[in-house]
Design a protein around this motif. Sequence first.
Motif, PDB file in Angstrom:
ATOM      1  N   LEU A  67       1.011  13.683  -4.364  1.00  8.25           N
ATOM      2  CA  LEU A  67       1.569  12.736  -5.089  1.00  8.25           C
ATOM      3  C   LEU A  67       2.720  12.496  -4.661  1.00  8.25           C
ATOM      4  O   LEU A  67       3.559  10.821  -4.835  1.00  8.25           O
ATOM      5  N   SER A  68       3.257  13.295  -3.898  1.00  9.48           N
ATOM      6  CA  SER A  68       5.237  12.674  -3.762  1.00  9.48           C
ATOM      7  C   SER A  68       4.871  11.879  -3.059  1.00  9.48           C
ATOM      8  O   SER A  68       5.798  10.906  -2.852  1.00  9.48           O
ATOM      9  N   PHE A  69       4.558  11.875  -2.106  1.00 10.24           N
ATOM     10  CA  PHE A  69       3.905  10.872  -0.741  1.00 10.24           C
ATOM     11  C   PHE A  69       3.911   9.471  -1.027  1.00 10.24           C
ATOM     12  O   PHE A  69       4.321   8.648  -0.322  1.00 10.24           O
ATOM     13  N   LEU A  70       2.671   9.842  -2.084  1.00 13.09           N
ATOM     14  CA  LEU A  70       2.240   8.121  -2.680  1.00 13.09           C
ATOM     15  C   LEU A  70       3.424   7.596  -3.255  1.00 13.09           C
ATOM     16  O   LEU A  70       3.590   6.260  -2.883  1.00 13.09           O
ATOM     17  N   HIS A  74       5.372   3.980  -2.632  1.00 13.43           N
ATOM     18  CA  HIS A  74       5.762   2.853  -3.592  1.00 13.43           C
ATOM     19  C   HIS A  74       6.903   2.621  -3.290  1.00 13.43           C
ATOM     20  O   HIS A  74       7.230   1.493  -3.822  1.00 13.43           O
ATOM     21  N   ASP A  75       7.553   3.554  -3.491  1.00 13.71           N
ATOM     22  CA  ASP A  75       9.177   3.118  -4.485  1.00 13.71           C
ATOM     23  C   ASP A  75       9.647   2.546  -3.283  1.00 13.71           C
ATOM     24  O   ASP A  75      10.824   1.366  -2.969  1.00 13.71           O
ATOM     25  N   LYS A  76       9.715   2.845  -1.914  1.00 16.67           N
ATOM     26  CA  LYS A  76      10.220   2.453  -0.519  1.00 16.67           C
ATOM     27  C   LYS A  76       9.424   1.060  -0.132  1.00 16.67           C
ATOM     28  O   LYS A  76      10.477  -0.260   0.564  1.00 16.67           O
ATOM     29  N   HIS A  77       8.191   1.046  -0.075  1.00 17.00           N
ATOM     30  CA  HIS A  77       7.444  -0.105   0.588  1.00 17.00           C
ATOM     31  C   HIS A  77       6.955  -0.918  -0.481  1.00 17.00           C
ATOM     32  O   HIS A  77       5.744  -2.044   0.083  1.00 17.00           O
ATOM     33  N   PHE A  80       1.326  -0.031  -2.573  1.00 14.90           N
ATOM     34  CA  PHE A  80       0.083  -0.387  -3.079  1.00 14.90           C
ATOM     35  C   PHE A  80      -0.212  -2.139  -3.301  1.00 14.90           C
ATOM     36  O   PHE A  80      -1.585  -2.487  -3.282  1.00 14.90           O
ATOM     37  N   VAL A  81       0.429  -2.646  -3.384  1.00 14.50           N
ATOM     38  CA  VAL A  81       0.830  -3.727  -3.523  1.00 14.50           C
ATOM     39  C   VAL A  81       0.133  -5.214  -1.970  1.00 14.50           C
ATOM     40  O   VAL A  81      -0.734  -5.190  -1.784  1.00 14.50           O
ATOM     41  N   ARG A  82       1.269  -4.209  -0.731  1.00 12.07           N
ATOM     42  CA  ARG A  82       1.826  -5.065  -0.141  1.00 12.07           C
ATOM     43  C   ARG A  82       0.796  -4.489   1.430  1.00 12.07           C
ATOM     44  O   ARG A  82       0.004  -5.164   1.960  1.00 12.07           O
ATOM     45  N   VAL A  83       0.266  -2.954   1.121  1.00 10.86           N
ATOM     46  CA  VAL A  83      -0.360  -2.550   2.023  1.00 10.86           C
ATOM     47  C   VAL A  83      -1.979  -2.421   1.837  1.00 10.86           C
ATOM     48  O   VAL A  83      -2.467  -2.284   2.945  1.00 10.86           O
ATOM     49  N   PHE A  84      -1.650  -1.405   0.594  1.00  9.81           N
ATOM     50  CA  PHE A  84      -3.568  -0.787   0.560  1.00  9.81           C
ATOM     51  C   PHE A  84      -4.369  -2.540   0.049  1.00  9.81           C
ATOM     52  O   PHE A  84      -3.854  -2.717  -0.400  1.00  9.81           O
ATOM     53  N   THR A  85      -5.458  -1.991   1.283  1.00  4.88           N
ATOM     54  CA  THR A  85      -6.284  -3.151   0.543  1.00  4.88           C
ATOM     55  C   THR A  85      -7.154  -2.343  -1.093  1.00  4.88           C
ATOM     56  O   THR A  85      -6.849  -1.221  -1.521  1.00  4.88           O
ATOM     57  N   TRP A 117      -1.546   4.843 -12.637  1.00  4.78           N
ATOM     58  CA  TRP A 117      -0.918   3.353 -13.022  1.00  4.78           C
ATOM     59  C   TRP A 117       0.017   2.479 -11.717  1.00  4.78           C
ATOM     60  O   TRP A 117       0.040   1.140 -12.195  1.00  4.78           O
ATOM     61  N   HIS A 118       1.279   2.928 -10.782  1.00  6.40           N
ATOM     62  CA  HIS A 118       0.817   1.360  -9.668  1.00  6.40           C
ATOM     63  C   HIS A 118      -0.109   1.375  -9.548  1.00  6.40           C
ATOM     64  O   HIS A 118      -0.214  -0.034  -8.872  1.00  6.40           O
ATOM     65  N   VAL A 119      -1.230   1.907  -8.770  1.00  5.61           N
ATOM     66  CA  VAL A 119      -2.461   1.293  -8.417  1.00  5.61           C
ATOM     67  C   VAL A 119      -2.852  -0.010  -9.270  1.00  5.61           C
ATOM     68  O   VAL A 119      -2.976  -0.451  -8.877  1.00  5.61           O
ATOM     69  N   CYS A 120      -2.976   0.528 -10.686  1.00  3.86           N
ATOM     70  CA  CYS A 120      -3.606   0.104 -11.237  1.00  3.86           C
ATOM     71  C   CYS A 120      -2.698  -1.768 -11.321  1.00  3.86           C
ATOM     72  O   CYS A 120      -3.473  -2.454 -11.369  1.00  3.86           O
ATOM     73  N   ASN A 121      -1.407  -1.632 -10.990  1.00  3.01           N
ATOM     74  CA  ASN A 121      -0.332  -2.768 -11.677  1.00  3.01           C
ATOM     75  C   ASN A 121      -0.685  -3.332 -10.207  1.00  3.01           C
ATOM     76  O   ASN A 121       0.118  -4.977 -10.245  1.00  3.01           O
ATOM     77  N   ALA A 122      -0.949  -3.667  -8.974  1.00  2.00           N
ATOM     78  CA  ALA A 122      -1.274  -3.661  -7.884  1.00  2.00           C
ATOM     79  C   ALA A 122      -2.075  -5.188  -8.003  1.00  2.00           C
ATOM     80  O   ALA A 122      -2.075  -5.874  -7.736  1.00  2.00           O
TER      81      ALA A 122
END
Length: 198
Positions: A67-70, A74-77, A80-85, A117-122
Amino acid sequence: STQSTWDSRAYYSLLHTLLGCNWHHFWAPGTAHTPTTPEAHQQWTALLELVWGVFGEADLDPFRQGLSFLKDLHDKHDAFVRVFTARDRYTLTSVLLQALIRRGHQLYQDRVLEVLWHVCNADPQMFYVEFSRALLAATPFADTQKDALHARMCQHWHHTAPPSPTSSPTRQSKKVDHTTFTHHWLDFVNDCTYYLDN
């Protein structure tokens, strides 16, 4: 055993390091986040699929590390929006839903919900409408139960982001606030758990 627990922690720690600390091996500099090479993208995808395994672990520490890794990605890059399909986001949603239903990692429920929540908002519309349909299709629920739960999620989405009378906003233009998302998603989890138990 203690040894296998430490082996598991070391394995996932190494995996997270390979992905997180070698970002520029996989992704070209700039805002577009395009793969450096097709081979690098294949490597990224293969390693990311291994990450999902942590969320099936009974040990809490690798689960927390994952969870911390994900969250760090998100925080750095804005990963979820820019890379994850869409497939990546759906797979992650599915494994985290299973973790919430099993209730084996309740200590980290809030962290799970923050990641989702971050995944959702992608792409909130995709999450509420399409992901929920696909998640329910994979359950043993009766069709009437699947339809009812999916209709409720769609209703939540339309209530959260009603159509604009003057414009047609893009799918990504509407965001869901954390409190609203948590309420909707816990309702979904509780309903799924109830149907599985009855």
